[in-house]
Design a protein around this motif. Sequence first.
Motif, PDB file in Angstrom:
ATOM      1  N   ALA A 191       0.796  -0.870  -0.206  1.00 52.59           N
ATOM      2  CA  ALA A 191       0.211  -0.291  -0.146  1.00 52.59           C
ATOM      3  C   ALA A 191       0.737   1.468   0.434  1.00 52.59           C
ATOM      4  O   ALA A 191       0.474   2.104  -0.792  1.00 52.59           O
ATOM      5  N   ALA A 192       2.470   1.388   0.842  1.00 56.73           N
ATOM      6  CA  ALA A 192       3.233   2.754   0.660  1.00 56.73           C
ATOM      7  C   ALA A 192       3.589   2.864  -0.890  1.00 56.73           C
ATOM      8  O   ALA A 192       3.734   3.688  -1.262  1.00 56.73           O
ATOM      9  N   GLY A 193       3.876   1.706  -1.124  1.00 54.35           N
ATOM     10  CA  GLY A 193       4.200   1.901  -2.555  1.00 54.35           C
ATOM     11  C   GLY A 193       3.818   2.473  -3.764  1.00 54.35           C
ATOM     12  O   GLY A 193       4.129   3.372  -4.556  1.00 54.35           O
ATOM     13  N   ALA A 194       2.478   1.281  -3.671  1.00 50.84           N
ATOM     14  CA  ALA A 194       1.412   2.068  -4.557  1.00 50.84           C
ATOM     15  C   ALA A 194       0.661   3.479  -4.016  1.00 50.84           C
ATOM     16  O   ALA A 194       0.966   4.605  -5.099  1.00 50.84           O
ATOM     17  N   THR A 195       0.899   3.745  -3.033  1.00 52.00           N
ATOM     18  CA  THR A 195       0.646   5.876  -2.962  1.00 52.00           C
ATOM     19  C   THR A 195       2.273   6.411  -3.184  1.00 52.00           C
ATOM     20  O   THR A 195       1.418   7.440  -3.231  1.00 52.00           O
ATOM     21  N   LEU A 196       3.032   6.052  -3.092  1.00 48.63           N
ATOM     22  CA  LEU A 196       4.182   6.754  -3.682  1.00 48.63           C
ATOM     23  C   LEU A 196       3.879   6.675  -5.236  1.00 48.63           C
ATOM     24  O   LEU A 196       4.168   7.836  -5.210  1.00 48.63           O
ATOM     25  N   ARG A 197       4.007   5.793  -5.598  1.00 48.96           N
ATOM     26  CA  ARG A 197       3.391   5.156  -7.047  1.00 48.96           C
ATOM     27  C   ARG A 197       3.154   7.043  -7.556  1.00 48.96           C
ATOM     28  O   ARG A 197       2.944   7.571  -8.662  1.00 48.96           O
ATOM     29  N   GLN A 198       1.453   6.635  -6.952  1.00 49.07           N
ATOM     30  CA  GLN A 198       0.972   8.222  -7.226  1.00 49.07           C
ATOM     31  C   GLN A 198       1.355   9.140  -6.957  1.00 49.07           C
ATOM     32  O   GLN A 198       0.874  10.368  -7.363  1.00 49.07           O
ATOM     33  N   ALA A 199       2.100   9.879  -5.524  1.00 49.48           N
ATOM     34  CA  ALA A 199       2.159  10.954  -5.525  1.00 49.48           C
ATOM     35  C   ALA A 199       2.971  11.336  -5.931  1.00 49.48           C
ATOM     36  O   ALA A 199       3.248  11.875  -6.188  1.00 49.48           O
TER      37      ALA A 199
END
Length: 130
Positions: free
Chosen positions: A36-44
């Motif tokens: 989830a952290a990786g996915a959030t960073l990818r979007q940010a």
Amino acid sequence: MTHSLAVLCTALLFGGMTLYSFGFAAILFKVLPAPAAGATLRQAFPWFYLFVLATAAVAALLWWSHDAMAAFVMATVAMTTIPLRQLLMPAINRATDTGNRLRFKWLHSVSVSVTLLHIIGTGWLLAGIV
């Protein structure tokens, strides 16, 4: 007036990059599961790079009539952000998607290094003012 705005814009850039790099990204991996952290960073990240690009470009324009070196530093930050966003970030995402951990680590190191150079450059500029 433009000198004060140039200083404030540079300070905003310095603070934003520092907070994102050492605060936001780090805290995500502490409070969220790794996927989830990786996915959030990818979007940010695309938004982060747009922030860096726009803020550095505005700062460069504001510095232009006051300090050629400061304008050059800010313009360099803006211009080097374009390949980070358009080329390096998609390559990092491809490496992640294909499970190529070695390539991810190498590309991520490049991204971190350039961002640190951006932070150092803006910090140097601000330190020279005081």
